[in-house]
Design a protein around this motif. Structure first.
Motif, PDB file in Angstrom:
ATOM      1  N   VAL A 129     -25.845  -8.850   4.339  1.00 26.18           N
ATOM      2  CA  VAL A 129     -26.156  -7.563   3.722  1.00 26.18           C
ATOM      3  C   VAL A 129     -27.667  -7.411   3.762  1.00 26.18           C
ATOM      4  O   VAL A 129     -28.406  -8.231   3.207  1.00 26.18           O
ATOM      5  CB  VAL A 129     -25.653  -7.496   2.260  1.00 26.18           C
ATOM      6  CG1 VAL A 129     -26.030  -6.170   1.635  1.00 26.18           C
ATOM      7  CG2 VAL A 129     -24.150  -7.701   2.200  1.00 26.18           C
ATOM      8  N   ARG A 130     -28.129  -6.375   4.450  1.00 28.20           N
ATOM      9  CA  ARG A 130     -29.572  -6.097   4.528  1.00 28.20           C
ATOM     10  C   ARG A 130     -30.000  -5.365   3.257  1.00 28.20           C
ATOM     11  O   ARG A 130     -29.203  -4.617   2.664  1.00 28.20           O
ATOM     12  CB  ARG A 130     -29.874  -5.255   5.755  1.00 28.20           C
ATOM     13  CG  ARG A 130     -29.504  -5.935   7.052  1.00 28.20           C
ATOM     14  CD  ARG A 130     -29.673  -5.007   8.228  1.00 28.20           C
ATOM     15  NE  ARG A 130     -29.179  -5.637   9.441  1.00 28.20           N
ATOM     16  CZ  ARG A 130     -28.761  -4.962  10.499  1.00 28.20           C
ATOM     17  NH1 ARG A 130     -28.780  -3.644  10.514  1.00 28.20           N
ATOM     18  NH2 ARG A 130     -28.324  -5.617  11.560  1.00 28.20           N
ATOM     19  N   PRO A 131     -31.254  -5.548   2.848  1.00 25.00           N
ATOM     20  CA  PRO A 131     -31.714  -4.900   1.608  1.00 25.00           C
ATOM     21  C   PRO A 131     -31.574  -3.376   1.628  1.00 25.00           C
ATOM     22  O   PRO A 131     -31.409  -2.757   0.580  1.00 25.00           O
ATOM     23  CB  PRO A 131     -33.184  -5.299   1.501  1.00 25.00           C
ATOM     24  CG  PRO A 131     -33.341  -6.487   2.383  1.00 25.00           C
ATOM     25  CD  PRO A 131     -32.290  -6.395   3.445  1.00 25.00           C
ATOM     26  N   THR A 132     -31.604  -2.765   2.802  1.00 20.34           N
ATOM     27  CA  THR A 132     -31.537  -1.301   2.884  1.00 20.34           C
ATOM     28  C   THR A 132     -30.123  -0.773   3.124  1.00 20.34           C
ATOM     29  O   THR A 132     -29.921   0.438   3.141  1.00 20.34           O
ATOM     30  CB  THR A 132     -32.463  -0.798   4.012  1.00 20.34           C
ATOM     31  OG1 THR A 132     -32.086  -1.446   5.234  1.00 20.34           O
ATOM     32  CG2 THR A 132     -33.918  -1.071   3.691  1.00 20.34           C
ATOM     33  N   ASP A 133     -29.143  -1.662   3.309  1.00 19.80           N
ATOM     34  CA  ASP A 133     -27.765  -1.216   3.539  1.00 19.80           C
ATOM     35  C   ASP A 133     -27.208  -0.503   2.320  1.00 19.80           C
ATOM     36  O   ASP A 133     -27.469  -0.882   1.190  1.00 19.80           O
ATOM     37  CB  ASP A 133     -26.849  -2.409   3.834  1.00 19.80           C
ATOM     38  CG  ASP A 133     -26.998  -2.957   5.238  1.00 19.80           C
ATOM     39  OD1 ASP A 133     -27.422  -2.207   6.130  1.00 19.80           O
ATOM     40  OD2 ASP A 133     -26.670  -4.145   5.434  1.00 19.80           O
ATOM     41  N   GLU A 134     -26.416   0.515   2.567  1.00 21.83           N
ATOM     42  CA  GLU A 134     -25.627   1.167   1.519  1.00 21.83           C
ATOM     43  C   GLU A 134     -24.286   0.449   1.519  1.00 21.83           C
ATOM     44  O   GLU A 134     -23.544   0.500   2.497  1.00 21.83           O
ATOM     45  CB  GLU A 134     -25.449   2.646   1.843  1.00 21.83           C
ATOM     46  CG  GLU A 134     -24.724   3.431   0.805  1.00 21.83           C
ATOM     47  CD  GLU A 134     -25.576   3.751  -0.410  1.00 21.83           C
ATOM     48  OE1 GLU A 134     -24.969   3.905  -1.486  1.00 21.83           O
ATOM     49  OE2 GLU A 134     -26.808   3.843  -0.294  1.00 21.83           O
ATOM     50  N   VAL A 135     -23.984  -0.256   0.446  1.00 23.71           N
ATOM     51  CA  VAL A 135     -22.760  -1.059   0.376  1.00 23.71           C
ATOM     52  C   VAL A 135     -21.636  -0.218  -0.221  1.00 23.71           C
ATOM     53  O   VAL A 135     -21.785   0.338  -1.302  1.00 23.71           O
ATOM     54  CB  VAL A 135     -22.980  -2.336  -0.462  1.00 23.71           C
ATOM     55  CG1 VAL A 135     -21.701  -3.152  -0.551  1.00 23.71           C
ATOM     56  CG2 VAL A 135     -24.125  -3.171   0.117  1.00 23.71           C
ATOM     57  N   VAL A 136     -20.534  -0.132   0.511  1.00 26.47           N
ATOM     58  CA  VAL A 136     -19.360   0.606   0.052  1.00 26.47           C
ATOM     59  C   VAL A 136     -18.215  -0.388  -0.054  1.00 26.47           C
ATOM     60  O   VAL A 136     -17.833  -1.012   0.932  1.00 26.47           O
ATOM     61  CB  VAL A 136     -18.986   1.745   1.020  1.00 26.47           C
ATOM     62  CG1 VAL A 136     -17.693   2.423   0.584  1.00 26.47           C
ATOM     63  CG2 VAL A 136     -20.117   2.750   1.140  1.00 26.47           C
ATOM     64  N   GLU A 137     -17.685  -0.540  -1.252  1.00 28.50           N
ATOM     65  CA  GLU A 137     -16.514  -1.380  -1.464  1.00 28.50           C
ATOM     66  C   GLU A 137     -15.372  -0.462  -1.847  1.00 28.50           C
ATOM     67  O   GLU A 137     -15.458   0.280  -2.813  1.00 28.50           O
ATOM     68  CB  GLU A 137     -16.791  -2.420  -2.547  1.00 28.50           C
ATOM     69  CG  GLU A 137     -17.864  -3.407  -2.115  1.00 28.50           C
ATOM     70  CD  GLU A 137     -18.081  -4.529  -3.103  1.00 28.50           C
ATOM     71  OE1 GLU A 137     -17.142  -5.316  -3.302  1.00 28.50           O
ATOM     72  OE2 GLU A 137     -19.182  -4.590  -3.662  1.00 28.50           O
ATOM     73  N   ASP A 138     -14.315  -0.510  -1.048  1.00 28.55           N
ATOM     74  CA  ASP A 138     -13.181   0.382  -1.266  1.00 28.55           C
ATOM     75  C   ASP A 138     -11.909  -0.341  -0.840  1.00 28.55           C
ATOM     76  O   ASP A 138     -11.873  -0.971   0.224  1.00 28.55           O
ATOM     77  CB  ASP A 138     -13.385   1.660  -0.429  1.00 28.55           C
ATOM     78  CG  ASP A 138     -12.404   2.773  -0.779  1.00 28.55           C
ATOM     79  OD1 ASP A 138     -11.716   2.679  -1.814  1.00 28.55           O
ATOM     80  OD2 ASP A 138     -12.332   3.759  -0.009  1.00 28.55           O
ATOM     81  N   LYS A 139     -10.907  -0.299  -1.665  1.00 28.55           N
ATOM     82  CA  LYS A 139      -9.593  -0.878  -1.374  1.00 28.55           C
ATOM     83  C   LYS A 139      -9.678  -2.356  -0.985  1.00 28.55           C
ATOM     84  O   LYS A 139      -8.956  -2.822  -0.111  1.00 28.55           O
ATOM     85  CB  LYS A 139      -8.880  -0.067  -0.302  1.00 28.55           C
ATOM     86  CG  LYS A 139      -8.592   1.367  -0.759  1.00 28.55           C
ATOM     87  CD  LYS A 139      -7.963   2.188   0.323  1.00 28.55           C
ATOM     88  CE  LYS A 139      -7.649   3.588  -0.146  1.00 28.55           C
ATOM     89  NZ  LYS A 139      -8.789   4.367  -0.613  1.00 28.55           N
ATOM     90  N   GLY A 140     -10.597  -3.082  -1.617  1.00 24.00           N
ATOM     91  CA  GLY A 140     -10.689  -4.521  -1.427  1.00 24.00           C
ATOM     92  C   GLY A 140     -11.495  -4.993  -0.226  1.00 24.00           C
ATOM     93  O   GLY A 140     -11.538  -6.181   0.047  1.00 24.00           O
TER      94      GLY A 140
END
Length: 136
Positions: free
Chosen positions: A70-81
């Motif tokens: 995970v890069r510091p600038t990434d937008e992390v999306v967690e959905d459905k596991g």
């Protein structure tokens, strides 16, 4: 005698920050496929990285690749596991997008149902996108 000490001013409440909208959402089919890909990968991956690149007859195309970190600038999306990481340069172009997965006898692929897509080429390999209008 009365106390003449000046009262301290009431603290000013800071406005609460507006919750950030989730950039993308996944269908059950896309989440299942991402889960399968994550388990089958040759090396440790944290999810899939989704982005946009310039090229193709319509001007842009979607990119999907394994994400090893995970890069510091990434937008992390967690959905459905499962987890997808959105390239920061692509966030405004992907805002509101639903990522789906379709498989038939001839092909299988991720499909992007993107409200910011204004056109596509005839072969389906590239798209035209505009940045999402974000109200402040």
């Amino acid at each position: 005698m009365t106390d003449m000490t000046p009262a301290s001013p009431a603290p000013v409440a800071k406005p609460k920050p507006r919750p950030r909208p989730q950039v993308m959402k996944l269908t059950e089919a896309a989440a299942l496929r991402i889960s399968e890909l994550t388990k089958r990968a040759d090396s440790e991956i944290v999810g899939l990285r989704v982005g946009i690149k310039n090229g193709g007859c319509a001007g842009q195309s979607y990119t999907v690749e394994y994400a090893h970190d995970v890069r510091p600038t990434d937008e992390v999306v967690e959905d459905k596991g499962v987890k997808i990481l959105v390239d920061p340069k692509a966030v405004l172009f992907l805002l509101g997008t639903e990522m789906d997965y379709k498989a038939d006898k001839m092909q299988s692929q991720f499909i992007f149902n993107n409200p910011n897509q204004t056109g596509a080429c005839g072969c389906g390999e590239s798209v035209q996108l505009t940045a999402a209008k974000v109200e402040g």
